[in-house]
Design an enzyme around this catalytic site. Structure first.
Site, short mmCIF file in Angstrom:
data_model
loop_
_atom_site.label_atom_id
_atom_site.label_comp_id
_atom_site.label_asym_id
_atom_site.label_seq_id
_atom_site.Cartn_x
_atom_site.Cartn_y
_atom_site.Cartn_z
N ASP A 92 0.82 -1.21 0.00
CA ASP A 92 0.00 0.00 0.00
C ASP A 92 0.86 1.26 0.00
OD1 ASP A 92 -2.76 -0.17 -0.17
OD2 ASP A 92 -3.04 -0.60 1.96
N LYS A 120 -0.45 -0.37 -4.34
CA LYS A 120 -1.90 -0.15 -4.27
C LYS A 120 -2.19 1.28 -3.83
CE LYS A 120 -4.75 -1.90 -1.05
NZ LYS A 120 -5.54 -0.70 -0.63
N GLU A 189 -14.14 -2.63 -1.99
CA GLU A 189 -14.38 -2.80 -0.55
C GLU A 189 -15.74 -2.24 -0.14
OE1 GLU A 189 -12.32 -1.86 3.81
OE2 GLU A 189 -11.22 -1.46 1.96
#
EC number: 2.1.2.11
Length: 270
Positions: A92, A120, A189
């Site tokens: 991330d 990400k 998500e």
């Protein structure tokens, strides 16, 4: 057919995941943060390992991911990379480390040099220029839509996104724009299951769902949730250690349930 988890025999790449999507074979993703768990994931056949900035909440005790720093991310990415040589490793970029194209290039380089195979980033169409820049320079990108935890203060909490028709259409439009810009994977998500399936069908790149229904190409859970370590577990999670005798057994059960389409069940979907 009953799936039995076995150690990864070959290194997983972006092409591996594309082929799995084409073959309609689900792949497994686990968010984890250290070398021993990374090694165990490889032995249990986990194709993708994510070092998420969720470590701020699961490891460091913060109440959101916002305080997480690049230094903390690099520390954990390096640890995971030392423990796992075959899973695809995603790192991330934490809060406000990719606000500009130039900043994105600098910090994505650090993530890759720490041992990740892909970076990400959370966000919609505003990320297109950064995604295209990274893709053109050989850095694979995983995009992230729906509930983007770094924006928790804007959302007013950890809330399901995409419930309205307008929100759903915007998520689909953002997904297509990010794919066109060169994104290789997309995390979805906390969105309605029907929307998760629509986005997945609209894209040629694989999708990874967390609270996004059973229609995505893969599922991801945080290792803490898989092992029942979370005091107040989210609706989309499941404690797989309850059905296993040990940690490897819990990972294998999670993998088997995803591969066979048992997880997520209706109770884990929105």
């Amino acid at each position: 057919m009953v799936y039995t988890a076995t150690p990864l025999e070959k290194k997983v790449t972006v092409n591996t995941l594309r082929k799995m999507k084409a073959d309609k074979e689900k792949f497994i993703t686990v968010a984890l943060y250290d070398a021993p768990m990374a090694a165990m994931a490889q032995k249990c056949g986990v194709e993708v390992v994510l070092i998420g900035d969720s470590l701020g909440m699961t490891v460091l005790g913060y109440d959101s991911t916002v305080p997480v720093t690049m230094e903390q991310m690099i520390y954990h990415i390096e640890a995971v990379a030392r423990g796992n040589s075959r899973s695809l490793i995603i790192g991330d970029l934490p809060f406000m480390t990719y606000a500009t194209v130039e900043q994105t290039m600098i910090n994505a380089t650090r993530v890759m040099q720490a041992g990740a195979h892909m970076v990400k980033m959370e966000g919609g169409a505003w990320l297109v220029d950064s995604v295209r820049m990274l893709s053109e320079r050989g850095i694979p990108v995983c995009a992230h839509l729906g509930l983007t935890p770094q924006s928790v203060n804007k959302f007013g909490g950890f809330r399901v996104q995409g419930r309205s028709e307008e929100q759903g259409e915007q998520i689909i439009a953002d997904a297509l724009a990010l794919e066109e810009a060169g994104a290789d994977l997309l995390v979805l998500e906390c969105i309605p299951a029907e929307l998760g399936a629509r986005v997945t069908q609209a894209l040629s790149i694989p999708t990874i769902g967390i609270g996004a229904g059973i229609g995505t190409d893969a599922q991801v859970l945080v290792i803490n949730d898989i092992l029942g370590l979370t005091e107040f577990p989210p609706k989309f999670s499941k404690n797989f250690l309850l059905e296993a005798k040990d940690i490897p057994g819990a990972l294998q059960k999670y993998a088997a349930d995803v591969k066979s389409g048992v997880f997520p069940g209706p109770e884990q979907q929105f």
